[in-house]
Design a protein around this motif. Structure first.
Motif, PDB file in Angstrom:
ATOM      1  N   LYS A  64      42.660  41.923  36.765  1.00 34.75           N
ATOM      2  CA  LYS A  64      43.200  43.215  36.310  1.00 34.75           C
ATOM      3  C   LYS A  64      42.559  44.393  37.048  1.00 34.75           C
ATOM      4  CE  LYS A  64      43.914  41.459  31.605  1.00 34.75           C
ATOM      5  NZ  LYS A  64      43.432  41.576  30.190  1.00 34.75           N
ATOM      6  N   GLN A  65      41.442  44.147  37.724  1.00 36.63           N
ATOM      7  CA  GLN A  65      40.722  45.219  38.404  1.00 36.63           C
ATOM      8  C   GLN A  65      41.335  45.501  39.776  1.00 36.63           C
ATOM      9  OE1 GLN A  65      38.522  46.557  36.379  1.00 36.63           O
ATOM     10  NE2 GLN A  65      38.871  44.840  34.951  1.00 36.63           N
ATOM     11  N   THR A  66      41.189  46.716  40.227  1.00 36.78           N
ATOM     12  CA  THR A  66      41.648  47.031  41.578  1.00 36.78           C
ATOM     13  C   THR A  66      40.623  46.525  42.592  1.00 36.78           C
ATOM     14  OG1 THR A  66      40.522  49.176  41.719  1.00 36.78           O
ATOM     15  CG2 THR A  66      42.722  49.143  40.701  1.00 36.78           C
ATOM     16  N   VAL A  67      41.099  46.239  43.770  1.00 40.59           N
ATOM     17  CA  VAL A  67      40.204  45.810  44.844  1.00 40.59           C
ATOM     18  C   VAL A  67      39.175  46.895  45.128  1.00 40.59           C
ATOM     19  CG1 VAL A  67      40.080  45.249  47.303  1.00 40.59           C
ATOM     20  CG2 VAL A  67      41.862  44.219  45.881  1.00 40.59           C
ATOM     21  N   GLU A  68      39.582  48.149  45.022  1.00 43.55           N
ATOM     22  CA  GLU A  68      38.676  49.270  45.290  1.00 43.55           C
ATOM     23  C   GLU A  68      37.537  49.318  44.280  1.00 43.55           C
ATOM     24  OE1 GLU A  68      38.505  51.359  47.889  1.00 43.55           O
ATOM     25  OE2 GLU A  68      40.061  50.063  48.741  1.00 43.55           O
ATOM     26  N   ASP A  69      37.842  49.041  43.009  1.00 43.87           N
ATOM     27  CA  ASP A  69      36.790  49.054  41.981  1.00 43.87           C
ATOM     28  C   ASP A  69      35.791  47.919  42.208  1.00 43.87           C
ATOM     29  OD1 ASP A  69      37.767  51.284  40.738  1.00 43.87           O
ATOM     30  OD2 ASP A  69      38.854  50.201  39.168  1.00 43.87           O
ATOM     31  N   ILE A  70      36.310  46.764  42.602  1.00 42.04           N
ATOM     32  CA  ILE A  70      35.425  45.630  42.901  1.00 42.04           C
ATOM     33  C   ILE A  70      34.555  45.955  44.113  1.00 42.04           C
ATOM     34  CG2 ILE A  70      35.325  43.194  43.584  1.00 42.04           C
ATOM     35  CD1 ILE A  70      38.054  42.842  42.157  1.00 42.04           C
ATOM     36  N   LYS A  71      35.195  46.508  45.139  1.00 37.30           N
ATOM     37  CA  LYS A  71      34.483  46.824  46.384  1.00 37.30           C
ATOM     38  C   LYS A  71      33.372  47.835  46.152  1.00 37.30           C
ATOM     39  CE  LYS A  71      36.648  49.173  49.610  1.00 37.30           C
ATOM     40  NZ  LYS A  71      37.575  49.469  50.738  1.00 37.30           N
ATOM     41  N   ALA A  72      33.603  48.792  45.280  1.00 38.97           N
ATOM     42  CA  ALA A  72      32.605  49.831  45.021  1.00 38.97           C
ATOM     43  C   ALA A  72      31.315  49.236  44.458  1.00 38.97           C
ATOM     44  CB  ALA A  72      33.173  50.864  44.058  1.00 38.97           C
ATOM     45  N   ILE A  73      31.454  48.175  43.658  1.00 37.16           N
ATOM     46  CA  ILE A  73      30.279  47.559  43.046  1.00 37.16           C
ATOM     47  C   ILE A  73      29.560  46.634  44.022  1.00 37.16           C
ATOM     48  CG2 ILE A  73      29.513  45.921  41.258  1.00 37.16           C
ATOM     49  CD1 ILE A  73      31.697  47.074  39.455  1.00 37.16           C
ATOM     50  N   ILE A  74      30.320  45.865  44.801  1.00 38.64           N
ATOM     51  CA  ILE A  74      29.696  44.834  45.647  1.00 38.64           C
ATOM     52  C   ILE A  74      29.329  45.347  47.034  1.00 38.64           C
ATOM     53  CG2 ILE A  74      30.989  43.057  44.406  1.00 38.64           C
ATOM     54  CD1 ILE A  74      32.691  42.719  46.992  1.00 38.64           C
ATOM     55  N   ARG A  75      29.529  46.626  47.310  1.00 41.03           N
ATOM     56  CA  ARG A  75      29.264  47.177  48.644  1.00 41.03           C
ATOM     57  C   ARG A  75      27.867  46.844  49.177  1.00 41.03           C
ATOM     58  NH1 ARG A  75      31.315  51.811  47.934  1.00 41.03           N
ATOM     59  NH2 ARG A  75      33.254  51.445  49.037  1.00 41.03           N
ATOM     60  N   PRO A  76      26.809  46.877  48.336  1.00 35.36           N
ATOM     61  CA  PRO A  76      25.478  46.567  48.866  1.00 35.36           C
ATOM     62  C   PRO A  76      25.340  45.149  49.432  1.00 35.36           C
ATOM     63  CG  PRO A  76      25.304  47.700  46.755  1.00 35.36           C
ATOM     64  CD  PRO A  76      26.738  47.351  46.925  1.00 35.36           C
ATOM     65  N   CYS A  77      26.253  44.253  49.085  1.00 36.56           N
ATOM     66  CA  CYS A  77      26.176  42.874  49.587  1.00 36.56           C
ATOM     67  C   CYS A  77      26.719  42.733  51.007  1.00 36.56           C
ATOM     68  CB  CYS A  77      26.939  41.931  48.666  1.00 36.56           C
ATOM     69  SG  CYS A  77      26.204  41.740  47.037  1.00 36.56           S
ATOM     70  N   GLY A  78      27.376  43.781  51.520  1.00 38.88           N
ATOM     71  CA  GLY A  78      27.939  43.676  52.856  1.00 38.88           C
ATOM     72  C   GLY A  78      29.292  42.984  52.846  1.00 38.88           C
ATOM     73  N   LEU A  79      30.076  43.241  53.890  1.00 40.60           N
ATOM     74  CA  LEU A  79      31.419  42.660  54.022  1.00 40.60           C
ATOM     75  C   LEU A  79      32.271  42.914  52.779  1.00 40.60           C
ATOM     76  CD1 LEU A  79      30.450  39.181  55.569  1.00 40.60           C
ATOM     77  CD2 LEU A  79      31.085  41.267  56.779  1.00 40.60           C
ATOM     78  N   SER A  80      32.056  44.057  52.138  1.00 42.27           N
ATOM     79  CA  SER A  80      32.726  44.315  50.859  1.00 42.27           C
ATOM     80  C   SER A  80      34.254  44.375  50.953  1.00 42.27           C
ATOM     81  CB  SER A  80      32.178  45.586  50.209  1.00 42.27           C
ATOM     82  OG  SER A  80      32.365  46.706  51.050  1.00 42.27           O
ATOM     83  N   PRO A  81      34.862  44.852  52.056  1.00 43.34           N
ATOM     84  CA  PRO A  81      36.327  44.844  52.105  1.00 43.34           C
ATOM     85  C   PRO A  81      36.912  43.429  51.994  1.00 43.34           C
ATOM     86  CG  PRO A  81      35.457  46.332  53.764  1.00 43.34           C
ATOM     87  CD  PRO A  81      34.283  45.558  53.221  1.00 43.34           C
ATOM     88  N   GLN A  82      36.324  42.497  52.760  1.00 44.15           N
ATOM     89  CA  GLN A  82      36.815  41.115  52.718  1.00 44.15           C
ATOM     90  C   GLN A  82      36.469  40.428  51.398  1.00 44.15           C
ATOM     91  OE1 GLN A  82      34.940  42.663  55.109  1.00 44.15           O
ATOM     92  NE2 GLN A  82      34.955  41.470  57.022  1.00 44.15           N
ATOM     93  N   LYS A  83      35.243  40.616  50.946  1.00 45.92           N
ATOM     94  CA  LYS A  83      34.790  39.931  49.733  1.00 45.92           C
ATOM     95  C   LYS A  83      35.532  40.422  48.495  1.00 45.92           C
ATOM     96  CE  LYS A  83      30.108  38.895  51.418  1.00 45.92           C
ATOM     97  NZ  LYS A  83      28.660  39.184  51.272  1.00 45.92           N
ATOM     98  N   SER A  84      35.803  41.724  48.407  1.00 49.37           N
ATOM     99  CA  SER A  84      36.510  42.248  47.238  1.00 49.37           C
ATOM    100  C   SER A  84      37.941  41.719  47.180  1.00 49.37           C
ATOM    101  CB  SER A  84      36.505  43.778  47.255  1.00 49.37           C
ATOM    102  OG  SER A  84      37.062  44.286  48.460  1.00 49.37           O
ATOM    103  N   LYS A  85      38.602  41.650  48.321  1.00 47.85           N
ATOM    104  CA  LYS A  85      39.957  41.089  48.364  1.00 47.85           C
ATOM    105  C   LYS A  85      39.941  39.610  47.975  1.00 47.85           C
ATOM    106  CE  LYS A  85      41.636  44.231  51.978  1.00 47.85           C
ATOM    107  NZ  LYS A  85      42.054  44.338  53.402  1.00 47.85           N
ATOM    108  N   ALA A  86      38.941  38.875  48.466  1.00 45.82           N
ATOM    109  CA  ALA A  86      38.841  37.449  48.154  1.00 45.82           C
ATOM    110  C   ALA A  86      38.608  37.218  46.665  1.00 45.82           C
ATOM    111  CB  ALA A  86      37.718  36.815  48.978  1.00 45.82           C
TER     112      ALA A  86
END
Length: 217
Positions: A67-89
């Motif tokens: 239910k979450q947007t990819v952007e909301d996920i990406k904002a949280i996981i950004r410190p882990c690196g590769l956040s664009p790919q990881k959030s979409k996955a």
């Protein structure tokens, strides 16, 4: 030492040093483990463990995550690196788990490897640590140590995995995967040991004088 003797020594030494190796990634079920392992690609476990509490607060199951947007996920996981790919996955695999697996993480290597962002190593970690199915996930660190200890001359992690599975008993694989990682971090890191410093390197190759050049995965 013959290769079998080196393997026997490594197993005995690591079991003595780490009799019950803990799972390094914080999680509470197969789904949160799967996401945490995905996040750990090219990122330290410590950093992942710092990031995931906020992610689980947002969503800790595939139904809520989808239910979450990819952007909301990406904002949280950004410190882990590769956040664009990881959030979409993370978003896509959550949808697939709902649509194809009734919201459950499948205890099946082939099914896991078909999920976005989940490669062979990630699937192996989930099989071993979430479902206790014998697996021997090999990352670049295990690949390096296996070469230093003369357990493989594999050109890649796939060959190293095959060699290690042949050398060690199946009931030791899941713990040994973690034991090697912990030993590498503590005693045989990429910079801290060159194949001549740590106890296992010196015991396996007491006459080795020059640094061991290892093949990158």
């Amino acid at each position: 030492m013959l290769k079998k003797e080196r393997a026997a020594y490594v197993l005995q030494r690591l079991q003595k040093e780490y009799p019950e190796p803990p799972i390094p990634l914080d999680h509470k079920d197969p789904y949160t483990l799967l996401v945490a392992v995905l996040l750990s690609a090219q990122c330290t476990d410590e950093r992942v463990n710092q990031v995931t509490p906020a992610l689980w607060e947002l969503a800790d199951n595939p139904y809520d995550m989808a239910k979450q947007t990819v952007e909301d996920i990406k904002a949280i996981i950004r410190p882990c690196g590769l956040s664009p790919q990881k959030s979409k996955a993370i978003s896509k695999l959550s949808q697939i788990l709902i649509e194809e697996h009734d919201g459950e993480v499948p205890a099946d290597m082939d099914a896991l490897e078909k999920l976005p962002g989940v490669g062979h190593k990630t699937a192996g970690v989930v099989m071993a640590q979430a479902f206790d199915v014998p697996s021997f996930p090999v990352d670049t660190h295990i690949h390096r140590l296996a070469q230093r200890w003369g357990l493989t001359n594999g050109q890649n992690v796939a060959q190293t995995e095959k060699d290690l599975k042949r050398l060690f008993p199946e009931d030791a694989w899941n713990a040994l995967h973690l034991q090697i990682i912990y030993w590498g971090r503590e005693f045989c890191s990429a910079r801290g040991c060159d194949g001549t410093v740590c106890e296992i390197c010196r015991t396996c190759y007491p006459k080795r004088k020059n640094p061991k050049i290892t093949l990158k995965a």
